[in-house]
Design a protein around this motif. Sequence first.
Motif, PDB file in Angstrom:
ATOM      1  N   TYR A   1      -1.463   2.668  -9.290  1.00 27.86           N
ATOM      2  CA  TYR A   1      -1.228   1.243  -9.063  1.00 27.86           C
ATOM      3  C   TYR A   1       0.270   0.954  -9.099  1.00 27.86           C
ATOM      4  O   TYR A   1       0.878   0.926 -10.172  1.00 27.86           O
ATOM      5  CB  TYR A   1      -1.945   0.406 -10.132  1.00 27.86           C
TER       6      TYR A   1
ATOM      7  N   LEU B   1      -7.028  -6.427  -7.952  1.00 24.30           N
ATOM      8  CA  LEU B   1      -7.085  -5.126  -7.297  1.00 24.30           C
ATOM      9  C   LEU B   1      -7.684  -4.086  -8.226  1.00 24.30           C
ATOM     10  O   LEU B   1      -8.536  -3.284  -7.824  1.00 24.30           O
ATOM     11  CB  LEU B   1      -5.678  -4.706  -6.861  1.00 24.30           C
TER      12      LEU B   1
ATOM     13  N   ASP C   1     -11.657  -5.783  -9.508  1.00 21.76           N
ATOM     14  CA  ASP C   1     -12.699  -6.223  -8.570  1.00 21.76           C
ATOM     15  C   ASP C   1     -12.968  -5.228  -7.451  1.00 21.76           C
ATOM     16  O   ASP C   1     -13.872  -5.435  -6.642  1.00 21.76           O
ATOM     17  CB  ASP C   1     -12.337  -7.587  -7.973  1.00 21.76           C
ATOM     18  N   THR C   2     -12.179  -4.165  -7.386  1.00 20.19           N
ATOM     19  CA  THR C   2     -12.410  -3.131  -6.383  1.00 20.19           C
ATOM     20  C   THR C   2     -13.596  -2.267  -6.806  1.00 20.19           C
ATOM     21  O   THR C   2     -13.624  -1.764  -7.930  1.00 20.19           O
ATOM     22  CB  THR C   2     -11.165  -2.250  -6.212  1.00 20.19           C
TER      23      THR C   2
ATOM     24  N   SER D   1     -14.927   0.885  -6.775  1.00 18.30           N
ATOM     25  CA  SER D   1     -14.680   2.312  -6.576  1.00 18.30           C
ATOM     26  C   SER D   1     -14.458   2.935  -7.944  1.00 18.30           C
ATOM     27  O   SER D   1     -14.459   2.235  -8.967  1.00 18.30           O
ATOM     28  CB  SER D   1     -13.444   2.537  -5.691  1.00 18.30           C
TER      29      SER D   1
ATOM     30  N   LYS E   1     -11.644   4.284  -8.793  1.00 19.13           N
ATOM     31  CA  LYS E   1     -10.192   4.444  -8.946  1.00 19.13           C
ATOM     32  C   LYS E   1      -9.696   4.041 -10.330  1.00 19.13           C
ATOM     33  O   LYS E   1      -8.861   4.743 -10.925  1.00 19.13           O
ATOM     34  CB  LYS E   1      -9.465   3.642  -7.867  1.00 19.13           C
TER      35      LYS E   1
ATOM     36  N   GLN F   1     -13.834  -8.843  -4.143  1.00 19.01           N
ATOM     37  CA  GLN F   1     -12.990  -7.701  -3.821  1.00 19.01           C
ATOM     38  C   GLN F   1     -11.966  -8.034  -2.735  1.00 19.01           C
ATOM     39  O   GLN F   1     -12.284  -8.660  -1.742  1.00 19.01           O
ATOM     40  CB  GLN F   1     -13.869  -6.536  -3.332  1.00 19.01           C
TER      41      GLN F   1
ATOM     42  N   ASP G   1     -13.472  -3.601   1.443  1.00 19.99           N
ATOM     43  CA  ASP G   1     -13.837  -2.229   1.782  1.00 19.99           C
ATOM     44  C   ASP G   1     -15.028  -2.297   2.739  1.00 19.99           C
ATOM     45  O   ASP G   1     -16.106  -2.760   2.356  1.00 19.99           O
ATOM     46  CB  ASP G   1     -14.221  -1.474   0.512  1.00 19.99           C
TER      47      ASP G   1
ATOM     48  N   GLY H   1     -18.046  -6.310  -2.344  1.00 21.09           N
ATOM     49  CA  GLY H   1     -17.445  -6.060  -3.648  1.00 21.09           C
ATOM     50  C   GLY H   1     -18.482  -5.769  -4.707  1.00 21.09           C
ATOM     51  O   GLY H   1     -19.451  -5.041  -4.497  1.00 21.09           O
TER      52      GLY H   1
END
Length: 376
Positions: free
Chosen positions: A105, A203, A206-207, A209, A211, A276, A280, A286
């Motif tokens: 990030y 980011l 709320d993403t 994935s 990550k 999100q 994506d 999201g």
Amino acid sequence: MFRLLASTFVIGLTAAFSQPPAQPPATPGAAARPPRAPAPTRDPHNPSYVQAKELPDGDIPASSADGNFILGPNHKVAPEMTVQDNVPHGAIYKFTMESADSKFYSGVAKDTAPPQTLGQAPPEPGRRMVSSHPAPYTRTVAVYVPKQYVAGTVAPFIVGADGPDQMLFTALDNLIAEKKVPVMIAVSIGNGSGDGPGSERGLEYDTMSGKYAEFVEQEVLPLVEKQCNVKLSKDPDARATTGGSSGGSVAMAMAWFHPELYHRVLTYSGTYVNNQFPVDPALPHGAWELHEHLIPNSPAKPLRIWMEVGDRDNGGTGDVMHDWVVANENMAKVLADKGYRYQFVFAVNAGHVDKAVKQQTLPEALEYVWQGYGKN
């Protein structure tokens, strides 16, 4: 580069509570953000919601009970939420992390200009138009180490969003002393600033994935072990996640996308909605995708989950994909359908990440989430 903020200190103040951060002051010349309209009160007996057991006012579910429960309007502070002089007090270490040192990030912030002037296409219905620009951040990490921890031994732990979370630290002091939860480390990670779509916090949280879990695993936990002289378990059954609002959705995402890392999840007012950004295409809605597609269409994972929502939680204005009550009710439905071990509480007379509800329920929630630990 990380900076060590303070040496250890003992918990000794009245517990504060963790909420998503307040909005920063408006940029000079920018239009002031209008206040959010209060959310309407939702009826826990709505026929479209899950069937739930209504508890006597002031009561909470047993820590061994699965399923859905309705809490009455009076939220008594649990004894474990008050600092007790007669129990061992854990120590807290703090350090900071800089965006320049992160491979995950690098930092973003919302643009203040209207997206239309920046050439951004209109979003799908129900989505706000947002855009972002690079912006550095500094985040604070607070680490609770219980007095009972033996240096050099491997410990279970819980990772929390929007830290530091003094309420969590106080609850652990008392619950560990009562032997109701294991002797565990708590890693309370501050977000990278801002709130909502377009922000660094948005980011990160709320993403949908894995990550953020990978960021914690590769960049945060090694620093925790080094700076705090602790060893953290690699066993997913010895690892939990927690958070409120979007911190709740990322807590769920950490375990969902990386069940080999985390098996236990605890959320207040989880943002299981369509927040999100950027979108994506594989998961366009999201965190709403969790109960819309991901959980229903996947084999059950080895997760144990505690969730809460309030009757005056965010939403209720007609945009169903931004209704926190509907989203959490949907989560309870799909978790039940797939046979998950979970406890869901609908709190009457409660708002978003409600302080009184957290003071009432956090000890029981922690006990529920850690049920069965060490018994396999």
